[in-house]
Design a protein around this motif. Structure first.
Motif, PDB file in Angstrom:
ATOM      1  N   GLU A 478       0.494  -1.509  -0.208  1.00 46.99           N
ATOM      2  CA  GLU A 478      -0.116  -0.078  -0.134  1.00 46.99           C
ATOM      3  C   GLU A 478       0.666   1.058  -0.255  1.00 46.99           C
ATOM      4  OE1 GLU A 478      -3.136  -0.033   3.115  1.00 46.99           O
ATOM      5  OE2 GLU A 478      -3.486  -2.168   2.894  1.00 46.99           O
ATOM      6  N   HIS A 479       2.167   0.963   0.622  1.00 43.29           N
ATOM      7  CA  HIS A 479       2.888   2.280   0.556  1.00 43.29           C
ATOM      8  C   HIS A 479       3.287   3.192  -1.216  1.00 43.29           C
ATOM      9  CE1 HIS A 479       6.717   4.468   1.282  1.00 43.29           C
ATOM     10  NE2 HIS A 479       5.864   4.827   2.015  1.00 43.29           N
ATOM     11  N   PRO A 480       3.217   3.968  -1.379  1.00 40.09           N
ATOM     12  CA  PRO A 480       4.093   4.464  -2.915  1.00 40.09           C
ATOM     13  C   PRO A 480       4.907   3.747  -3.416  1.00 40.09           C
ATOM     14  CG  PRO A 480       3.017   5.960  -1.392  1.00 40.09           C
ATOM     15  CD  PRO A 480       2.631   4.978  -0.324  1.00 40.09           C
ATOM     16  N   ALA A 481       5.920   2.895  -2.599  1.00 43.22           N
ATOM     17  CA  ALA A 481       7.234   3.304  -2.788  1.00 43.22           C
ATOM     18  C   ALA A 481       7.321   1.601  -3.188  1.00 43.22           C
ATOM     19  CB  ALA A 481       8.468   4.400  -1.914  1.00 43.22           C
ATOM     20  N   VAL A 482       6.305   1.519  -2.979  1.00 46.05           N
ATOM     21  CA  VAL A 482       6.573  -0.493  -2.714  1.00 46.05           C
ATOM     22  C   VAL A 482       6.282  -1.003  -4.025  1.00 46.05           C
ATOM     23  CG1 VAL A 482       6.208  -3.072  -1.657  1.00 46.05           C
ATOM     24  CG2 VAL A 482       6.967  -0.387  -0.467  1.00 46.05           C
ATOM     25  N   ALA A 483       6.525  -1.633  -4.737  1.00 44.25           N
ATOM     26  CA  ALA A 483       6.008  -2.560  -6.163  1.00 44.25           C
ATOM     27  C   ALA A 483       5.572  -3.864  -5.510  1.00 44.25           C
ATOM     28  CB  ALA A 483       7.156  -2.725  -7.049  1.00 44.25           C
ATOM     29  N   GLY A 508      11.089   5.192 -10.315  1.00 46.47           N
ATOM     30  CA  GLY A 508      10.890   6.597  -9.328  1.00 46.47           C
ATOM     31  C   GLY A 508      11.415   6.620  -8.379  1.00 46.47           C
ATOM     32  N   TYR A 509      11.619   5.159  -7.507  1.00 51.22           N
ATOM     33  CA  TYR A 509      11.883   5.443  -6.220  1.00 51.22           C
ATOM     34  C   TYR A 509      13.465   5.285  -6.184  1.00 51.22           C
ATOM     35  CZ  TYR A 509       6.995   6.983  -4.957  1.00 51.22           C
ATOM     36  OH  TYR A 509       5.875   7.440  -4.712  1.00 51.22           O
ATOM     37  N   GLU A 510      13.519   5.307  -5.305  1.00 56.26           N
ATOM     38  CA  GLU A 510      15.658   5.688  -4.818  1.00 56.26           C
ATOM     39  C   GLU A 510      15.610   4.976  -3.627  1.00 56.26           C
ATOM     40  OE1 GLU A 510      18.500   6.746  -6.529  1.00 56.26           O
ATOM     41  OE2 GLU A 510      16.969   7.408  -8.270  1.00 56.26           O
ATOM     42  N   GLN A 511      16.364   3.841  -3.679  1.00 56.92           N
ATOM     43  CA  GLN A 511      16.805   3.281  -1.800  1.00 56.92           C
ATOM     44  C   GLN A 511      17.147   4.134  -0.640  1.00 56.92           C
ATOM     45  OE1 GLN A 511      18.941   0.104  -2.942  1.00 56.92           O
ATOM     46  NE2 GLN A 511      17.636  -0.765  -3.827  1.00 56.92           N
ATOM     47  N   SER A 512      17.088   4.492  -0.002  1.00 60.66           N
ATOM     48  CA  SER A 512      17.939   5.276   1.491  1.00 60.66           C
ATOM     49  C   SER A 512      17.044   4.437   2.331  1.00 60.66           C
ATOM     50  CB  SER A 512      17.530   6.713   1.503  1.00 60.66           C
ATOM     51  OG  SER A 512      16.041   6.444   1.410  1.00 60.66           O
ATOM     52  N   ASP A 513      18.143   4.958   3.669  1.00 55.63           N
ATOM     53  CA  ASP A 513      17.143   4.874   4.839  1.00 55.63           C
ATOM     54  C   ASP A 513      16.294   5.438   5.297  1.00 55.63           C
ATOM     55  OD1 ASP A 513      19.824   2.863   5.286  1.00 55.63           O
ATOM     56  OD2 ASP A 513      21.249   4.113   6.090  1.00 55.63           O
ATOM     57  N   PHE A 538      16.515  -4.027   0.397  1.00 55.80           N
ATOM     58  CA  PHE A 538      15.962  -3.015  -1.043  1.00 55.80           C
ATOM     59  C   PHE A 538      16.494  -4.633  -1.692  1.00 55.80           C
ATOM     60  CE2 PHE A 538      15.469   0.792   0.969  1.00 55.80           C
ATOM     61  CZ  PHE A 538      14.275   0.554   0.989  1.00 55.80           C
ATOM     62  N   ARG A 539      15.209  -4.815  -3.126  1.00 54.84           N
ATOM     63  CA  ARG A 539      15.973  -5.781  -4.200  1.00 54.84           C
ATOM     64  C   ARG A 539      14.887  -5.217  -5.324  1.00 54.84           C
ATOM     65  NH1 ARG A 539      18.778 -10.490  -2.312  1.00 54.84           N
ATOM     66  NH2 ARG A 539      19.211  -9.557  -0.198  1.00 54.84           N
ATOM     67  N   ASP A 540      16.253  -5.931  -6.793  1.00 52.37           N
ATOM     68  CA  ASP A 540      15.724  -5.096  -7.768  1.00 52.37           C
ATOM     69  C   ASP A 540      14.491  -6.168  -8.369  1.00 52.37           C
ATOM     70  OD1 ASP A 540      17.157  -2.923  -7.972  1.00 52.37           O
ATOM     71  OD2 ASP A 540      18.870  -4.122  -9.285  1.00 52.37           O
ATOM     72  N   LYS A 541      14.890  -7.181  -7.649  1.00 52.74           N
ATOM     73  CA  LYS A 541      13.563  -8.011  -7.807  1.00 52.74           C
ATOM     74  C   LYS A 541      13.318  -9.313  -7.434  1.00 52.74           C
ATOM     75  CE  LYS A 541      12.297 -10.631 -12.145  1.00 52.74           C
ATOM     76  NZ  LYS A 541      12.989 -11.376 -13.614  1.00 52.74           N
ATOM     77  N   LEU A 542      11.868  -9.855  -7.076  1.00 48.95           N
ATOM     78  CA  LEU A 542      12.087 -10.939  -5.727  1.00 48.95           C
ATOM     79  C   LEU A 542      11.780 -11.913  -5.853  1.00 48.95           C
ATOM     80  CD1 LEU A 542       9.380  -9.132  -3.098  1.00 48.95           C
ATOM     81  CD2 LEU A 542      12.000  -9.135  -3.505  1.00 48.95           C
ATOM     82  N   PRO A 543      12.663 -12.822  -5.893  1.00 46.45           N
ATOM     83  CA  PRO A 543      12.339 -14.712  -6.400  1.00 46.45           C
ATOM     84  C   PRO A 543      10.597 -15.140  -6.560  1.00 46.45           C
ATOM     85  CG  PRO A 543      13.276 -14.753  -4.015  1.00 46.45           C
ATOM     86  CD  PRO A 543      12.420 -12.880  -4.116  1.00 46.45           C
TER      87      PRO A 543
END
Ligand code: 6R9
Length: 572
Positions: A478-483, A508-513, A538-543
């Motif tokens: 539900e968080h806008p940054a999370v695919a 469009g979202y950057e990884q950050s603490d 953070f991962r580019d893709k999930l298995p």
């Protein structure tokens, strides 16, 4: 989780009153739609294709096929003749008899469907394989099943370790100008020459139909054997759950390598005489919407992973297509996040109906129906004729809201017949009280809706609280940054386990603490403090599996440096 129920859809549905039907329904009556309940002459392919080809639907389109290069359509009459031809090839040149295992290893194409049906007409047992399988995965399955015949394509042939498969006698290659040598034969050439007449092999309702290999968390994949009898439930659920009716154009996006692509990509739609859309090739949001528009698809069966991808592609592109033909959307494979249902309401103005079942169960068991309120996040209620419960590890039923084993009372028509070569494994699915134990954990609410929590092994115990990974994942997306998000329990000396989330960010979202902390707070405030992930990667893709399931066991193995187990069903 507090949810707002989505109201019943009024209209002419096949299932009009859930409670009443549930109270009265008996599978013994359901099989009467098939003449074999009197004649004893059973064959799935006859019921799915020939029966319509010999009746009023003979000129109705059975199959609309399209991929990057081909676009074709076939009536039921043509499907009958073409599957007869394929059956004749297998019989004359592959020596296929009742009970033989015929494996299909190729991308979707009309020939795949002719061949599956043709093999079934001979009484053979079909083993469909994902085209992406590599050599080891192909070998394991062909060896375990003792396959006699394989149908494949020139591109995939080099992944078939012919020398290691002594029981494999014939390989048919679907392509043009195939060079024949040894076991290898040119399918197309023989297909051209074959007769369109074939005597259907009548079998017993409990004779083998299809063998689906599915992976557990450990060990080699197991062969789940289904029998012709399952057609009763394929038919009945295609009516009640997919709500298929005469004028429908139906699209199931699943590949036949996955049980959804056979039970509901072949059997369900054709047993009900429905026009079936099959699309090959690659996924893109544009091409998917385009298919709905072009074929005027009315009923669409897909999976949460696909809906999440479409959601991630944004709402603007939906507007570029005319999707007004759609009237019913159905989902399976993974928990359907409430966020995805809300998105569906927004862009399609339709509810997405979740359905729960497994390779082993052969057909849908717990579902949402048009005539029922939907509680987003819930899988729905058992289909009439099926008794579901939450039981403890002794098989005792638990009261509402207690998390436990999701179990089904033995005896539904599409239940697996056995595990190939492994009767012991088959027995291990059952508990005292005739319960089939799914391996999923869930709870039931006081209205009888079932809520998925995770695979039993995935459920997290943190500071004495049981947390289902699905709830946390749903909140995360539900968080806008999370695919996409995958959540596991990570052993912790103090808390037992802590919650760790793996997250793929939207474009469009950057990884950050800071973002990690923001996401943590988001779960804490939206769900519960104890459910907020203490660690986020953070991962580019999930298995994921090819059917779209997030492979939490792989995340866990990565995290803990453990062996990952069988990965043959993992997406590339
Ligand atoms: C048809 C299919 C079975 C497992 C099952 C469960 C998960 C399937 C689900 C769902 C939550 C749903 N699963 N449907 N979880 N909600 N609606 O998927 O078969 O590939 O054998 O997977 O998938 O964990 O046990 P299969």
């Amino acid at each position: 989780m507090k949810v707002e129920a989505l109201p019943v859809i009024q209209g002419e549905h096949n299932l009009l009153n859930y409670a009443e039907t549930y109270g009265q329904f008996d599978w013994k009556d359901a099989e009467k739609v098939f003449s074999w309940s009197e004649t004893g002459k059973v064959n799935m392919a006859y019921e799915a294709i020939d029966r319509h080809a010999e009746g009023a639907r003979k000129n109705k389109i059975a199959l609309y096929y399209q991929d990057g290069t081909r676009k074709e359509k076939y009536t039921f009459k043509e499907m009958k003749e073409l599957s007869n031809k394929a059956g004749n090839v297998l019989k004359a040149y592959g020596d296929v008899d009742k009970g033989d295992r015929v494996f299909i290893f190729m991308p979707r194409s009309p020939e795949l469907y002719f061949t599956v049906l043709g093999a079934i007409k001979l009484g053979a047992i079909v083993g469909p394989l994902f085209e992406a399988f590599m050599e080891g995965a192909v070998r394991d399955r062909l060896q375990d099943s003792g396959a006699k015949v394989l149908v494949t394509t020139p591109e995939l042939l080099n992944r078939v370790p012919v020398d290691e498969l002594p029981e494999l006698k014939h390989i048919f290659v679907v392509g043009s100008n195939v060079e024949e040598s040894g076991k290898i034969q040119d399918f197309n050439k023989k297909f051209e020459q074959s007769s369109k007449f074939l005597e259907v092999e009548w079998v017993d309702r409990n004779d083998g139909l299809i063998l689906h290999y599915t992976s557990g968390s450990t060990g080699k994949p197991k062969g789940v054997l289904h029998v012709h009898n399952s057609m009763i439930q394929h038919y009945q659920t295609a009516k009640w759950v997919l709500d298929l009716k005469e004028g429908d154009v139906y699209w199931c996006t699943a590949d036949p390598g996955w049980v959804t692509g056979t039970s509901y990509g072949i059997f369900g739609p054709w047993l009900t005489g429905t026009s079936n859309v099959i699309i090959g090739g690659r996924f893109s949001p544009e091409s998917w919407y385009k298919m709905i528009e072009e074929y005027e698809v009315t009923v669409w069966y897909s999976a949460p992973t696909a809906f999440r991808m479409l959601m991630g592609a944004g709402d603007e592109i939906v507007k570029a297509f005319n999707l007004s033909s759609l009237r019913h959307i159905v989902s399976v494979g993974e928990p359907l996040n409430p966020e995805v249902i809300r998105w569906g309401m927004k862009v399609f103005n339709l509810r997405i109906h979740d359905t729960w079942w497994m390779t082993e169960t052969g057909a849908q068991l717990i579902c949402n129906y048009p005539c029922m309120e939907i509680k987003p996040g819930s899988m729905g209620k058992p289909i009439p004729g099926v008794q579901a419960a939450i039981v403890d590890d002794q098989g005792q039923e638990l009261p509402p809201y207690r998390m436990g084993n999701l179990a089904i009372k033995k005896g539904w028509p599409s239940m697996m017949h056995t595990i190939w070569n492994n009767e012991q494994k088959y027995e291990s699915y059952f508990m005292p009280g005739d319960w089939y134990v799914s391996g999923d954990s869930a709870y039931m609410d006081e209205e009888g809706y079932f809520w998925f929590q995770g695979r039993i092994d995935d459920v997290i115990m943190t500071s004495g609280e049981r947390v289902g990974p699905f709830e946390v994942e749903s909140k995360l997306v539900e968080h806008p940054a999370v695919a996409e998000a995958g959540v596991i329990g990570k052993p912790d000396p103090v808390r037992g386990e802590i919650i760790k989330a793996f997250i793929a960010l939207r474009d469009g979202y950057e990884q950050s603490d800071e973002l990690k902390e923001e996401i943590r707070q988001f779960v804490k405030q939206g769900l519960a403090a104890h459910a907020a992930p203490r660690e986020i990667d953070f991962r580019d893709k999930l298995p994921k599996t090819r059917s779209g399931k997030i492979m939490r066991r792989v995340l866990k193995a990565w995290e803990l440096d453990l062996p990952t187990g069988d990965l043959s069903t993992m997406e590339d």
